[in-house]
Design a protein around this motif. Structure first.
Motif, PDB file in Angstrom:
ATOM      1  N   PRO A 116      47.217 147.793  26.170  1.00  0.00           N
ATOM      2  CA  PRO A 116      46.959 148.916  25.640  1.00  0.00           C
ATOM      3  C   PRO A 116      45.945 148.963  24.879  1.00  0.00           C
ATOM      4  CG  PRO A 116      49.415 147.978  24.600  1.00  0.00           C
ATOM      5  CD  PRO A 116      48.844 147.478  24.725  1.00  0.00           C
ATOM      6  N   GLY A 117      45.508 148.006  23.504  1.00  0.00           N
ATOM      7  CA  GLY A 117      44.692 147.906  22.817  1.00  0.00           C
ATOM      8  C   GLY A 117      44.021 147.106  22.535  1.00  0.00           C
ATOM      9  N   ALA A 118      42.788 146.639  22.056  1.00  0.00           N
ATOM     10  CA  ALA A 118      41.953 145.673  21.507  1.00  0.00           C
ATOM     11  C   ALA A 118      42.286 144.652  19.707  1.00  0.00           C
ATOM     12  CB  ALA A 118      40.621 145.174  22.045  1.00  0.00           C
ATOM     13  N   ARG A 119      42.460 143.616  19.920  1.00  0.00           N
ATOM     14  CA  ARG A 119      42.786 142.987  18.627  1.00  0.00           C
ATOM     15  C   ARG A 119      40.813 142.888  18.143  1.00  0.00           C
ATOM     16  NH1 ARG A 119      42.899 138.760  15.316  1.00  0.00           N
ATOM     17  NH2 ARG A 119      42.834 137.312  17.733  1.00  0.00           N
ATOM     18  N   ASN A 120      40.794 143.443  17.284  1.00  0.00           N
ATOM     19  CA  ASN A 120      39.540 143.046  16.554  1.00  0.00           C
ATOM     20  C   ASN A 120      39.269 141.595  15.729  1.00  0.00           C
ATOM     21  OD1 ASN A 120      37.713 145.280  17.719  1.00  0.00           O
ATOM     22  ND2 ASN A 120      38.179 146.481  15.576  1.00  0.00           N
ATOM     23  N   ALA A 121      39.087 140.394  16.297  1.00  0.00           N
ATOM     24  CA  ALA A 121      39.222 139.840  15.365  1.00  0.00           C
ATOM     25  C   ALA A 121      38.336 139.704  14.259  1.00  0.00           C
ATOM     26  CB  ALA A 121      38.348 138.240  16.248  1.00  0.00           C
ATOM     27  N   GLU A 122      38.187 138.911  12.574  1.00  0.00           N
ATOM     28  CA  GLU A 122      37.362 139.341  11.566  1.00  0.00           C
ATOM     29  C   GLU A 122      36.484 138.074  11.946  1.00  0.00           C
ATOM     30  OE1 GLU A 122      37.389 141.202  10.119  1.00  0.00           O
ATOM     31  OE2 GLU A 122      39.029 142.509  10.608  1.00  0.00           O
ATOM     32  N   PRO A 123      35.169 138.227  11.197  1.00  0.00           N
ATOM     33  CA  PRO A 123      34.675 136.405  11.221  1.00  0.00           C
ATOM     34  C   PRO A 123      35.497 135.739  10.541  1.00  0.00           C
ATOM     35  CG  PRO A 123      34.046 138.302  10.630  1.00  0.00           C
ATOM     36  CD  PRO A 123      35.332 138.934  10.705  1.00  0.00           C
ATOM     37  N   GLY A 124      35.205 134.704  10.392  1.00  0.00           N
ATOM     38  CA  GLY A 124      35.768 133.295  10.496  1.00  0.00           C
ATOM     39  C   GLY A 124      37.033 133.187  10.521  1.00  0.00           C
TER      40      GLY A 124
ATOM     41  N   ARG B 253      22.111 129.999   8.518  1.00  0.00           N
ATOM     42  CA  ARG B 253      22.879 128.525   8.128  1.00  0.00           C
ATOM     43  C   ARG B 253      23.818 129.258   6.828  1.00  0.00           C
ATOM     44  NH1 ARG B 253      20.874 123.283   7.339  1.00  0.00           N
ATOM     45  NH2 ARG B 253      19.906 123.708   7.927  1.00  0.00           N
ATOM     46  N   ASP B 254      23.579 130.467   5.909  1.00  0.00           N
ATOM     47  CA  ASP B 254      24.053 131.192   4.724  1.00  0.00           C
ATOM     48  C   ASP B 254      25.393 131.824   5.192  1.00  0.00           C
ATOM     49  OD1 ASP B 254      22.154 130.097   3.427  1.00  0.00           O
ATOM     50  OD2 ASP B 254      20.534 131.646   2.490  1.00  0.00           O
ATOM     51  N   LEU B 255      24.715 132.740   6.485  1.00  0.00           N
ATOM     52  CA  LEU B 255      26.003 133.452   6.854  1.00  0.00           C
ATOM     53  C   LEU B 255      26.856 132.601   7.652  1.00  0.00           C
ATOM     54  CD1 LEU B 255      26.307 136.547   7.204  1.00  0.00           C
ATOM     55  CD2 LEU B 255      25.223 135.766   9.445  1.00  0.00           C
ATOM     56  N   THR B 256      26.983 131.386   8.264  1.00  0.00           N
ATOM     57  CA  THR B 256      27.665 130.230   8.993  1.00  0.00           C
ATOM     58  C   THR B 256      28.498 130.349   7.798  1.00  0.00           C
ATOM     59  OG1 THR B 256      26.323 130.177  10.602  1.00  0.00           O
ATOM     60  CG2 THR B 256      28.167 128.113  10.420  1.00  0.00           C
ATOM     61  N   ARG B 257      28.412 129.467   6.681  1.00  0.00           N
ATOM     62  CA  ARG B 257      29.039 129.573   5.555  1.00  0.00           C
ATOM     63  C   ARG B 257      29.549 130.462   4.698  1.00  0.00           C
ATOM     64  NH1 ARG B 257      24.069 124.691   3.580  1.00  0.00           N
ATOM     65  NH2 ARG B 257      25.081 123.100   4.439  1.00  0.00           N
ATOM     66  N   GLN B 258      29.125 131.518   4.865  1.00  0.00           N
ATOM     67  CA  GLN B 258      29.431 132.837   4.360  1.00  0.00           C
ATOM     68  C   GLN B 258      30.851 133.061   5.351  1.00  0.00           C
ATOM     69  OE1 GLN B 258      27.258 135.976   3.389  1.00  0.00           O
ATOM     70  NE2 GLN B 258      25.746 134.807   2.407  1.00  0.00           N
ATOM     71  N   GLN B 259      31.370 132.759   6.539  1.00  0.00           N
ATOM     72  CA  GLN B 259      32.559 133.687   7.407  1.00  0.00           C
ATOM     73  C   GLN B 259      32.842 132.513   8.184  1.00  0.00           C
ATOM     74  OE1 GLN B 259      30.091 135.707  10.722  1.00  0.00           O
ATOM     75  NE2 GLN B 259      29.480 137.888   9.566  1.00  0.00           N
ATOM     76  N   ARG B 260      32.792 131.152   7.238  1.00  0.00           N
ATOM     77  CA  ARG B 260      33.317 130.310   7.718  1.00  0.00           C
ATOM     78  C   ARG B 260      33.694 129.798   9.259  1.00  0.00           C
ATOM     79  NH1 ARG B 260      35.938 133.028   5.744  1.00  0.00           N
ATOM     80  NH2 ARG B 260      38.152 133.160   7.143  1.00  0.00           N
ATOM     81  N   LEU B 261      32.260 129.494   9.557  1.00  0.00           N
ATOM     82  CA  LEU B 261      32.074 129.713  11.393  1.00  0.00           C
ATOM     83  C   LEU B 261      31.433 128.903  11.445  1.00  0.00           C
ATOM     84  CD1 LEU B 261      30.428 132.846  11.822  1.00  0.00           C
ATOM     85  CD2 LEU B 261      32.852 132.351  12.383  1.00  0.00           C
TER      86      LEU B 261
END
Length: 818
Positions: free
Chosen positions: A12-20, A374-382
């Motif tokens: 019935p609803g979607a879970r919003n995955a958090e960054p990381g 590059r910085d954003l990837t590290r911040q969001q642990r991607l």
């Protein structure tokens, strides 16, 4: 407007995955589908499959998958060339729609790019080679490796190299971003030159037209077969080849997206979501029944940067399939999981839409990675974890959950395969056609002709014709019947096949008749096919008299005139009123441009044509004179010298005549040379390179190999990828401009020769100043460019001036550099 949110079982609803967040494979609640009557299902996940980048179903219903697990194993790409990648075969043993077994067909590969099951094994693109790997005992493991071709890129620059291996309806195998197509008979390979169009992924529609997705462009199409664009080496392109299909590039992610140029204005919306395609790839044309009638003929396109799959409706617009957004404010499949990276699509034997999810946080290659991402990837642990991968499929909500286990034709009889050519789903038709050809089922030519004559299905008739062609059983009578068909696709196919009978009077007469066909694509194909017949200028004159306003027709004529452009231009200009219209003048310029790209003798003849018309005060001489000036780059800072086979008759008299064109001729004369002509220094003389500079130039020529994919070996650029460097004012301007680009990259819109390029160029993959100086020296002196060479010390100085730079340069910033 409500979006339907669906999962393996209705949610019935979607879970919003958090960054990381690392979303478990079985959790599908982060997906949203735009259609309430569909659902998404998990088909396979790690460890059964890892980092899937391409996939193809075989006649047994098995899914062959290319894994590229070593792609960007770290944020700096260290270890990327490790031989740890595989081709795996997935099987659904119990028919529940989930894969139960994974068999390693071939391993120890370095960045493999494509697989095509055929002849009891598979073609595998493993750079730098194309391989055939047989599996004679059918155990799902390669029995050996046969090297067919070399010269494939993808090791230094995985984003810009050949891929695809699409079995076309015409029995050729097509590639994206590689300059050839091929035919394979199980042991030998035949190749033919083509343009290197596309980027990642390739697909075809029911007529066999080829589609591509070059990153920021959702869909491009070869409205006419693209090998004709390589027939005349003097042409710079062919109208209808790599034509824009989708004009609206808007995408609708459902969460903030981490993209490479997110810091640029208008790349992201205020909510942080991507505005437009930046990584379009892995397309699939849907020609099946399962999803419903409204989906037939639609195009699906991956956008991994936005974590979504787009749906486009496609309708013919005067010969060009035009793609439009299927929904005004949403996309077909979206996800809130930042690691959902759809990179390729396939329509399965069951009619479901299959999605290869590479499933990783970082998808941008190191060659193009900005400091921002590059910085954003590290911040969001991607950047971690890697080593994951998923394959999904989209099916109707009412689907019984069955898989592809029962959808196999590998054991079908030849008679059954012929009947399958009439199947409503394209996968079945193509598989049946391929198997009949692989089995060399020549005894069924009569059944195939019967299908061509009596089937109510247009697609069945078309596949029957191409199957005859693939079996080498097609006859003159077959193509004549095809060219008489009420179906445009059949007439066009008949024309293509008929080229082998260019000495048959009935065939030639019918070809010529079809140059006036009411269908634009058919009459264009007729003109292209007439180009296979010697001495048919009479037909060209006739067709241009009726259709010279059509760019398709103009290009088709020039495609068939290789080496005869000058004679044809001369013939056309015998008519005093030609060229009169803008389209006619454009065609005359096109012919002149081709002559100037050909040999010394043809160029000398063109200059003599200028003399003849200018001496008679014929204003048409300016059309050809302008073409000469463009070829010499007269208005640039570094004009280009053109060689002629002889001194043009009357040229010196024209320059000295005081005629209005004398001044222009004198300007061009500085940059013409011919055997025996005394040397003279042009007014803008380039000093010769010293021995040390020549050595640097030669080293730069070798290093420029890294740049071929985007800018072309000849420096003329690649449509949709990179602009020309030959004649570029920025390349030949202050060395500090080019140096900044090579050190930090370039991004944004740039216009060259009427074409707009919009993308991101990475910093050069060379870290030492000596190599950068060599590369700059080569680029600034190659292809007629005439700028000064560059020293290692100059590069060091440019590096110091821009040492704090973190982002690529833009046009406005570079133009301000003195």
């Amino acid at each position: 407007m409500v979006l339907a949110v669906l999962a393996l079982h209705w949610s019935p609803g979607a879970r919003n995955a958090e960054p990381g967040d690392v979303v478990p494979a079985g959790d599908l609640t982060h997906f949203r589908l735009a259609e309430s009557g569909l659902r998404i299902e998990l088909v396979a996940a790690e460890p059964m499959v890892v980092a899937p980048v391409a996939m193809s179903f075989d006649e047994r219903g098995r899914l062959w998958v290319v894994e590229m697990d070593s792609f960007m194993p770290t944020i700096d790409g260290r270890g990327e060339l490790a031989p740890v990648n595989r081709i795996v075969i997935l099987e659904d043993l119990d028919g529940d729609g989930r894969m139960d077994r994974s068999t390693t067909f071939l391993d120890g590969l370095v960045l493999p790019r494509a697989v095509l099951p055929c002849y009891g094994g598979a073609l595998v693109l493993a750079p730098p080679r194309l391989l055939f790997c047989p599996d004679a005992d059918g155990d799902g493991r390669a029995d050996g490796v046969m090297e067919l071709l070399e010269g494939f890129g993808g090791l230094d620059n995985p984003e810009h190299a050949g891929n695809g291996l699409l079995y076309g309806i015409d029995n050729w195998v097509y590639l994206s971003q590689h300059p050839l197509r091929l035919r394979f008979d199980g042991s030998r390979v035949e190749v033919q030159n083509t343009p290197a169009n596309g980027q990642w992924g390739i697909t075809q529609d029911a007529r066999g037209r080829i589609y591509y997705t070059p990153n920021s462009d959702a869909l491009r199409v070869d409205a006419v077969p693209h090998h004709y664009a390589s027939r005349n080496p003097h042409m710079s392109g062919l109208a209808g080849v790599f034509a824009a299909s989708a004009r609206d590039q808007t995408v609708w992610p459902v969460h903030a997206t981490a993209v490479n140029r997110g810091y640029q204005p208008d790349v992201l919306r205020p909510d942080g979501s991507l505005r437009a395609h930046t990584a379009a790839c892995g397309p699939a044309m849907y020609d099946a029944d399962l999803l419903g009638h409204s989906f037939r003929g639609n195009a699906f396109v991956c956008e991994p940067a936005g974590n979504l799959v787009k749906r486009l409706t496609v309708k013919d617009d005067n010969g060009i399939p035009r793609a439009s957004q299927a929904y005004p404010d949403r996309d077909f499949l979206t996800s809130t999981d930042s690691r959902f990276r759809p990179v390729n699509l396939a329509v399965g034997p069951d009619g479901a839409l299959y999605i290869a999810d590479m499933h990783r946080g970082l998808l941008q290659h190191k060659n193009f990675l900005t400091d921002y991402l590059r910085d954003l990837t590290r911040q969001q642990r991607l950047e971690r974890p890697t080593g994951r991968g998923r394959i999904y499929r989209v099916v109707p909500s009412s689907h019984n959950g069955g898989g592809v286990r029962g959808h196999v034709i590998g054991n079908a009889s030849n008679e059954e395969l012929v009947a399958t050519l009439g199947h409503p789903d394209a996968w079945w038709r193509l598989a049946a056609q391929r198997l009949l050809i692989e089995r060399r089922a020549k005894g069924l030519a009569g059944r195939l002709r019967e299908m061509m004559a009596t089937s109510h299905e247009e697609s069945a008739r078309l596949h029957a014709l191409w199957t005859l062609e693939g079996l080498s059983e097609v006859t003159v009578e077959d193509v004549l019947r095809a060219m008489e068909s009420p179906q445009p696709a059949m007439r066009a196919a008949g024309l293509r096949i008929a080229e082998r009978w260019s000495d048959e009077t009935r065939v030639v007469r019918r070809m010529e008749d079809l140059t006036n066909d009411p269908d634009r694509v058919v009459r264009t194909q007729a003109v292209l096919s007439v180009g296979a017949i010697p001495n048919r200028e009479r037909v060209y004159v006739d067709v241009l008299g009726r259709h010279d306003a059509d760019a398709f027709i103009r290009g088709a004529v020039v495609s068939g005139l290789a080496g005869r452009e000058l004679a044809f231009l001369d013939q056309m200009m015998l008519a005093p009123e030609w060229p009169k219209s803008g389209a006619q003048r454009e065609f005359a310029s096109l012919l002149a441009d081709c002559v100037l790209r050909s040999d010394d003798g043809q160029r000398a003849g063109l200059v003599e044509l200028i003399v003849r018309f200018a001496s008679a005060s014929d204003p048409r001489s300016t059309i050809v004179m302008s073409a000469l000036g463009r070829a010499q780059r007269i208005d640039s800072q570094a004009p280009r010298m053109l060689s002629l086979a002889r001194e043009p008759r009357g040229w010196t008299d024209l320059m000295n005549s005081g005629h209005p064109s004398s001044k222009t001729a004198a300007e061009s004369d500085w940059f013409l040379t011919w055997p025996g002509r005394p040397h003279k220094d042009p007014p803008r003389k380039l000093r010769p390179l010293t021995d040390a500079e020549n050595e640097r130039f030669n080293r730069g020529q070798f290093l420029y190999g890294d740049c071929h994919a985007c800018h072309g070996a000849d420096g003329k650029g690649v449509p949709g990828l990179g602009p020309p460097l030959a004649g570029s004012p920025r390349v030949q301007g202050p060395a500090t401009r080019l140096g900044r680009v090579l050190l930090h990259g370039f991004e944004g819109e740039i216009q060259r020769e009427g074409v707009t390029y919009n993308g991101v160029m990475p910093a050069a993959p060379r870290s030492n100043d000596a190599d950068l100086a060599a590369l700059m020296t080569y680029i600034r002196r190659a292809w007629g460019n005439g700028a000064d060479p560059v020293t290692e010390e100059m590069v060091g100085h440019i590096r110091m001036l821009s040492k704090n730079r973190k982002t690529p340069w833009t046009t406005e910033e570079l133009d301000a550099v003195k």
